[in-house]
Design a protein around this motif. Structure first.
Motif, short mmCIF file in Angstrom:
data_model
loop_
_atom_site.label_atom_id
_atom_site.label_comp_id
_atom_site.label_asym_id
_atom_site.label_seq_id
_atom_site.Cartn_x
_atom_site.Cartn_y
_atom_site.Cartn_z
N MET A 1 12.91 95.84 14.94
CA MET A 1 14.33 96.04 14.70
C MET A 1 14.87 94.89 13.85
N LYS A 2 15.60 95.23 12.81
CA LYS A 2 16.17 94.20 11.95
C LYS A 2 17.36 93.53 12.63
N GLN A 3 17.47 92.22 12.41
CA GLN A 3 18.63 91.52 12.92
C GLN A 3 19.83 91.88 12.06
N GLN A 4 20.96 92.11 12.69
CA GLN A 4 22.15 92.50 11.98
C GLN A 4 22.76 91.31 11.24
N THR A 5 23.18 91.53 9.99
CA THR A 5 23.83 90.47 9.23
C THR A 5 25.32 90.45 9.56
N LEU A 6 25.99 89.36 9.21
CA LEU A 6 27.44 89.29 9.43
C LEU A 6 28.17 90.36 8.63
N ALA A 7 27.68 90.65 7.42
CA ALA A 7 28.31 91.68 6.60
C ALA A 7 28.27 93.03 7.31
N MET A 8 27.14 93.37 7.91
CA MET A 8 27.02 94.66 8.60
C MET A 8 27.85 94.66 9.87
N ALA A 9 27.87 93.55 10.60
CA ALA A 9 28.67 93.49 11.83
C ALA A 9 30.14 93.69 11.54
N ALA A 10 30.62 93.09 10.46
CA ALA A 10 32.02 93.27 10.08
C ALA A 10 32.30 94.72 9.68
N ASP A 11 31.34 95.35 8.99
CA ASP A 11 31.51 96.73 8.56
C ASP A 11 31.51 97.70 9.73
N GLN A 12 30.83 97.37 10.81
CA GLN A 12 30.69 98.30 11.93
C GLN A 12 31.74 98.10 13.01
N ASP A 13 32.75 97.33 12.73
CA ASP A 13 33.86 97.14 13.67
C ASP A 13 33.38 96.62 15.03
N ASN A 14 32.53 95.63 15.04
CA ASN A 14 32.00 95.09 16.29
C ASN A 14 32.92 94.03 16.88
N GLY A 15 34.12 94.44 17.25
CA GLY A 15 35.01 93.54 17.96
C GLY A 15 35.91 92.70 17.10
N PHE A 16 35.85 92.83 15.79
CA PHE A 16 36.70 92.00 14.95
C PHE A 16 38.12 92.55 14.84
N GLU A 17 38.26 93.85 14.97
CA GLU A 17 39.58 94.48 14.88
C GLU A 17 39.81 95.29 16.15
N HIS A 18 40.82 94.93 16.92
CA HIS A 18 41.03 95.59 18.20
C HIS A 18 42.00 96.77 18.10
N SER A 19 42.87 96.80 17.13
CA SER A 19 43.90 97.83 17.05
C SER A 19 43.69 98.77 15.88
N ARG A 20 42.46 99.09 15.59
CA ARG A 20 42.16 99.92 14.42
C ARG A 20 41.83 101.33 14.85
N LYS A 21 42.35 102.31 14.12
CA LYS A 21 41.99 103.69 14.39
C LYS A 21 41.19 104.23 13.20
N PRO A 22 40.31 105.20 13.41
CA PRO A 22 39.50 105.74 12.31
C PRO A 22 40.38 106.44 11.26
N THR A 23 40.03 106.27 10.01
CA THR A 23 40.76 106.93 8.93
C THR A 23 40.25 108.36 8.78
N ARG A 24 40.99 109.17 8.03
CA ARG A 24 40.55 110.54 7.77
C ARG A 24 39.23 110.53 7.01
N ARG A 25 39.05 109.56 6.12
CA ARG A 25 37.79 109.44 5.38
C ARG A 25 36.63 109.21 6.34
N GLU A 26 36.82 108.29 7.29
CA GLU A 26 35.76 108.00 8.26
C GLU A 26 35.44 109.22 9.11
N GLU A 27 36.46 109.95 9.52
CA GLU A 27 36.24 111.17 10.32
C GLU A 27 35.48 112.21 9.50
N PHE A 28 35.86 112.36 8.23
CA PHE A 28 35.19 113.31 7.34
C PHE A 28 33.72 112.92 7.18
#
Length: 148
Positions: A1-28
């Motif tokens: 298993m590859k270790q996750q980079t900071l860039a990927m962790a930020a992209d995957q919403d791993n606790g950096f943003e608590h009040s974020r909802k998915p966009t229509r693009r993300e749902e699509f």
């Protein structure tokens, strides 16, 4: 298993943003992730796709196919798609690019992939297959645009 980079962790919403909802693009994109038969489409293209050994190794076929579909779904030219991938975490996540490890394919690479599909007359067959899958799941497909 590859270790996750900071860039990927930020992209995957791993606790950096608590009040974020998915966009229509993300749902699509989540919906397309499950609906589109990626493995079956890759099997259609694979006999025509360049193999590693001469020159630069080719970018993964499924990644290029996903980028190609993004271009059509969001009406992006090659350069615009390259820039959108650098700009949008949801697009990078869908394609599977970790900027901590790799670069986004450049516009010329996207052009060459599109030319390959056109020369082998594969593009129309791929989109027909996906259109059929979408219609079976209740989506309405109108002249290249997808409507709920």
């Amino acid at each position: 298993m590859k270790q996750q980079t900071l860039a990927m962790a930020a992209d995957q919403d791993n606790g950096f943003e608590h009040s974020r909802k998915p966009t229509r693009r993300e749902e699509f994109l989540r919906t397309m992730e499950t609906i589109v038969p990626w493995a079956a489409l890759c099997q259609v293209i694979e006999p025509h796709y360049p193999k590693a050994g001469n020159g630069r190794p080719p970018i993964g076929l499924e990644r290029m196919l996903r980028i190609h579909f993004l271009q059509h779904w969001f009406n992006l030219a090659d350069l615009a798609c390259e820039e959108a991938l650098y700009d949008s975490a949801s697009l990078r996540r869908f394609v599977g690019i970790d900027l901590g490890r790799e670069r986004v394919p450049d516009a010329t690479t996207l052009l060459k992939f599109r030319k390959l599909l056109n020369e082998q007359k594969l593009g129309e067959a791929l989109f027909a297959k996906v259109g059929q899958q979408l219609q079976e799941r209740g989506f309405k497909v109108n002249t290249g645009t997808i409507v709920d």
